[in-house]
Design a protein around this motif. Structure first.
Motif, PDB file in Angstrom:
ATOM      1  N   GLY A  71      -8.048   9.635  39.016  1.00  7.92           N
ATOM      2  CA  GLY A  71      -7.208  10.612  39.692  1.00  7.92           C
ATOM      3  C   GLY A  71      -6.577  11.644  38.780  1.00  7.92           C
ATOM      4  N   ILE A  72      -5.260  11.826  38.917  1.00  5.84           N
ATOM      5  CA  ILE A  72      -4.542  12.845  38.161  1.00  5.84           C
ATOM      6  C   ILE A  72      -4.695  12.617  36.651  1.00  5.84           C
ATOM      7  CG2 ILE A  72      -2.241  13.728  37.591  1.00  5.84           C
ATOM      8  CD1 ILE A  72      -1.472  13.357  40.503  1.00  5.84           C
ATOM      9  N   THR A  73      -4.592  11.366  36.227  1.00  5.75           N
ATOM     10  CA  THR A  73      -4.734  11.048  34.801  1.00  5.75           C
ATOM     11  C   THR A  73      -6.118  11.434  34.306  1.00  5.75           C
ATOM     12  OG1 THR A  73      -3.170   9.207  34.993  1.00  5.75           O
ATOM     13  CG2 THR A  73      -4.632   9.205  33.086  1.00  5.75           C
ATOM     14  N   GLY A  74      -7.143  11.156  35.101  1.00  3.60           N
ATOM     15  CA  GLY A  74      -8.512  11.489  34.724  1.00  3.60           C
ATOM     16  C   GLY A  74      -8.737  12.987  34.642  1.00  3.60           C
ATOM     17  N   VAL A  75      -8.198  13.736  35.609  1.00  2.00           N
ATOM     18  CA  VAL A  75      -8.333  15.194  35.600  1.00  2.00           C
ATOM     19  C   VAL A  75      -7.638  15.784  34.385  1.00  2.00           C
ATOM     20  CG1 VAL A  75      -7.610  17.306  36.786  1.00  2.00           C
ATOM     21  CG2 VAL A  75      -8.619  15.438  38.099  1.00  2.00           C
ATOM     22  N   SER A  76      -6.448  15.269  34.094  1.00  2.00           N
ATOM     23  CA  SER A  76      -5.686  15.751  32.943  1.00  2.00           C
ATOM     24  C   SER A  76      -6.456  15.544  31.650  1.00  2.00           C
ATOM     25  CB  SER A  76      -4.341  15.023  32.872  1.00  2.00           C
ATOM     26  OG  SER A  76      -3.638  15.372  31.705  1.00  2.00           O
ATOM     27  N   SER A  77      -7.034  14.362  31.491  1.00  3.57           N
ATOM     28  CA  SER A  77      -7.759  14.025  30.275  1.00  3.57           C
ATOM     29  C   SER A  77      -9.079  14.794  30.158  1.00  3.57           C
ATOM     30  CB  SER A  77      -8.032  12.518  30.241  1.00  3.57           C
ATOM     31  OG  SER A  77      -8.837  12.170  29.149  1.00  3.57           O
ATOM     32  N   LYS A  78      -9.796  14.895  31.272  1.00  5.85           N
ATOM     33  CA  LYS A  78     -11.135  15.486  31.245  1.00  5.85           C
ATOM     34  C   LYS A  78     -11.118  17.001  31.123  1.00  5.85           C
ATOM     35  CE  LYS A  78     -15.594  15.216  33.626  1.00  5.85           C
ATOM     36  NZ  LYS A  78     -16.334  14.583  34.752  1.00  5.85           N
ATOM     37  N   TYR A  79     -10.152  17.647  31.803  1.00 10.28           N
ATOM     38  CA  TYR A  79     -10.157  19.107  31.848  1.00 10.28           C
ATOM     39  C   TYR A  79      -9.020  19.759  31.058  1.00 10.28           C
ATOM     40  CZ  TYR A  79     -13.533  18.236  35.523  1.00 10.28           C
ATOM     41  OH  TYR A  79     -14.623  17.807  36.229  1.00 10.28           O
ATOM     42  N   GLY A  80      -8.205  18.943  30.389  1.00  9.87           N
ATOM     43  CA  GLY A  80      -7.143  19.499  29.564  1.00  9.87           C
ATOM     44  C   GLY A  80      -6.008  20.131  30.345  1.00  9.87           C
ATOM     45  N   LEU A  81      -5.796  19.656  31.574  1.00 12.37           N
ATOM     46  CA  LEU A  81      -4.698  20.159  32.400  1.00 12.37           C
ATOM     47  C   LEU A  81      -3.531  19.179  32.317  1.00 12.37           C
ATOM     48  CD1 LEU A  81      -6.759  21.132  35.582  1.00 12.37           C
ATOM     49  CD2 LEU A  81      -5.825  22.704  33.889  1.00 12.37           C
ATOM     50  N   PRO A  82      -2.312  19.651  32.047  1.00 17.82           N
ATOM     51  CA  PRO A  82      -1.164  18.738  31.999  1.00 17.82           C
ATOM     52  C   PRO A  82      -0.995  18.002  33.327  1.00 17.82           C
ATOM     53  CG  PRO A  82      -0.596  20.877  31.087  1.00 17.82           C
ATOM     54  CD  PRO A  82      -1.940  21.036  31.724  1.00 17.82           C
ATOM     55  N   LYS A  83      -0.666  16.717  33.261  1.00 19.37           N
ATOM     56  CA  LYS A  83      -0.485  15.927  34.487  1.00 19.37           C
ATOM     57  C   LYS A  83       0.583  16.542  35.386  1.00 19.37           C
ATOM     58  CE  LYS A  83      -0.407  11.417  34.036  1.00 19.37           C
ATOM     59  NZ  LYS A  83      -0.114  10.070  33.514  1.00 19.37           N
ATOM     60  N   SER A  84       1.653  17.062  34.770  1.00 20.64           N
ATOM     61  CA  SER A  84       2.727  17.663  35.557  1.00 20.64           C
ATOM     62  C   SER A  84       2.228  18.883  36.329  1.00 20.64           C
ATOM     63  CB  SER A  84       3.886  18.074  34.647  1.00 20.64           C
ATOM     64  OG  SER A  84       3.452  18.986  33.650  1.00 20.64           O
ATOM     65  N   THR A  85       1.339  19.662  35.698  1.00 16.64           N
ATOM     66  CA  THR A  85       0.787  20.847  36.363  1.00 16.64           C
ATOM     67  C   THR A  85      -0.078  20.452  37.547  1.00 16.64           C
ATOM     68  OG1 THR A  85       0.790  22.104  34.295  1.00 16.64           O
ATOM     69  CG2 THR A  85      -0.661  22.892  36.044  1.00 16.64           C
ATOM     70  N   VAL A  86      -0.921  19.450  37.349  1.00 17.19           N
ATOM     71  CA  VAL A  86      -1.781  18.968  38.432  1.00 17.19           C
ATOM     72  C   VAL A  86      -0.933  18.481  39.606  1.00 17.19           C
ATOM     73  CG1 VAL A  86      -3.532  17.263  39.077  1.00 17.19           C
ATOM     74  CG2 VAL A  86      -3.619  18.336  36.824  1.00 17.19           C
ATOM     75  N   SER A  87       0.089  17.701  39.313  1.00 15.59           N
ATOM     76  CA  SER A  87       0.967  17.167  40.356  1.00 15.59           C
ATOM     77  C   SER A  87       1.687  18.285  41.104  1.00 15.59           C
ATOM     78  CB  SER A  87       2.003  16.211  39.750  1.00 15.59           C
ATOM     79  OG  SER A  87       1.377  15.100  39.161  1.00 15.59           O
ATOM     80  N   GLU A  88       2.142  19.297  40.365  1.00 16.32           N
ATOM     81  CA  GLU A  88       2.868  20.395  40.994  1.00 16.32           C
ATOM     82  C   GLU A  88       1.965  21.209  41.901  1.00 16.32           C
ATOM     83  OE1 GLU A  88       4.586  22.353  37.602  1.00 16.32           O
ATOM     84  OE2 GLU A  88       6.534  21.378  37.926  1.00 16.32           O
ATOM     85  N   TRP A  89       0.729  21.456  41.471  1.00 12.61           N
ATOM     86  CA  TRP A  89      -0.195  22.194  42.334  1.00 12.61           C
ATOM     87  C   TRP A  89      -0.443  21.424  43.635  1.00 12.61           C
ATOM     88  CZ3 TRP A  89      -4.156  23.759  38.009  1.00 12.61           C
ATOM     89  CH2 TRP A  89      -3.750  24.969  37.435  1.00 12.61           C
ATOM     90  N   ILE A  90      -0.664  20.126  43.522  1.00  6.94           N
ATOM     91  CA  ILE A  90      -0.937  19.318  44.713  1.00  6.94           C
ATOM     92  C   ILE A  90       0.278  19.271  45.635  1.00  6.94           C
ATOM     93  CG2 ILE A  90      -1.440  16.973  45.516  1.00  6.94           C
ATOM     94  CD1 ILE A  90      -3.147  16.580  43.042  1.00  6.94           C
ATOM     95  N   SER A  91       1.480  19.307  45.055  1.00  9.20           N
ATOM     96  CA  SER A  91       2.705  19.200  45.864  1.00  9.20           C
ATOM     97  C   SER A  91       2.821  20.313  46.894  1.00  9.20           C
ATOM     98  CB  SER A  91       3.938  19.210  44.951  1.00  9.20           C
ATOM     99  OG  SER A  91       4.139  20.487  44.357  1.00  9.20           O
ATOM    100  N   ILE A  92       2.188  21.452  46.643  1.00  8.26           N
ATOM    101  CA  ILE A  92       2.238  22.579  47.580  1.00  8.26           C
ATOM    102  C   ILE A  92       1.670  22.185  48.937  1.00  8.26           C
ATOM    103  CG2 ILE A  92       1.321  24.895  48.021  1.00  8.26           C
ATOM    104  CD1 ILE A  92       1.380  25.405  45.037  1.00  8.26           C
TER     105      ILE A  92
END
Length: 251
Positions: free
Chosen positions: A122-143
């Motif tokens: 999930g979020i951890t995998g996306v963060s690790s694989k694509y270099g996106l901060p976990k907080s950024t991924v979570s914030e985008w999804i929160s919308i």
């Protein structure tokens, strides 16, 4: 991976392509790339996978480029041939679209959610694989959790990505208040009122004080105000308002 010219007639849009079911030609961006490729050559190859069963190529990335060149009458298209398939191919297509600058905040949020859903861990995998901060991924999804009137306002360009994330951090009661304001056409004032948008609500009376740091008296006064405000646990604006209010009461 290798780049080769592939006959346009042998290419199908892959199931993993995130825009597989989107039409082509009606969107302004479709028309723009179609016009561009009618005058210039393709600089960035599309990405395809060869399907041994059908003996055809499945287009993973570059749907617009593919349709634009087809409309131009090209019989071949430069393509990177990859072996990606399934969830990995879908994730690659999602990420390719995600980095585009023309995505609306809501589109980006939806794509991030799909990327998370199709990536291991999930979020951890996306963060690790694509270099996106976990907080950024979570914030985008929160919308995506915002009330529908607010999502409509985001889609309509009335709420920026930053503002949408700020709203998503607010309690549900505040979100509902903003949703009601959006339905009444008073969203901008309501966002300013709850501290999401900079600026004052309509009808608010303001006093503007200017301190020029080049003038010694101004700088000394500003520094003193800051010191007194800090002692009271206030910012300078709040402290200045309190001083003016007390002075007015005594006058």
């Amino acid at each position: 991976m290798r780049v080769q010219n592939i006959p346009v007639s042998k290419i199908d849009i892959a199931e993993e392509n995130v825009r597989k079911d989107h039409s082509f030609g009606e969107d302004s961006k479709d028309r723009l790339i179609k016009e561009h490729l009618s005058k210039f050559d393709l600089l960035q190859p599309v990405v395809v996978r060869f399907d041994a069963k059908s003996k055809r190529y499945k287009l993973l990335i570059g749907r617009r480029r593919f349709f634009a060149l087809s409309a131009k009458g090209e019989t071949q298209i430069p393509a990177v041939v990859t072996e990606l398939e399934g969830a990995e191919a879908g994730a690659a297509s999602l990420f390719e679209n995600l980095v585009r600058k023309d995505l609306s905040p809501l589109e980006k949020a939806q794509m991030v959610k799909r990327l998370v859903d199709t990536t291991k861990s999930g979020i951890t995998g996306v963060s690790s694989k694509y270099g996106l901060p976990k907080s950024t991924v979570s914030e985008w999804i929160s919308i995506l959790s915002l009330p529908q009137p607010l999502q409509d306002a985001i889609e309509g360009g009335k709420i920026t990505t930053y503002e949408a994330i700020m709203i998503a951090r607010k309690p549900k009661a505040v979100q509902e208040k903003l949703a009601a304001a959006a339905s009444k056409g008073a969203l901008q004032e309501a966002m300013a009122d709850v501290g999401v948008k900079r600026g004052a609500p309509r009808g608010l009376l303001t006093v503007r004080l200017v301190f020029d740091p080049r003038k010694e008296q101004h700088k000394e006064l500003w520094d003193k105000l800051g010191e007194l405000a800090e002692q009271e646990g206030l910012d300078v604006t709040q402290y200045a308002w309190r001083v003016l209010a007390k002075h007015a009461e005594k006058a």
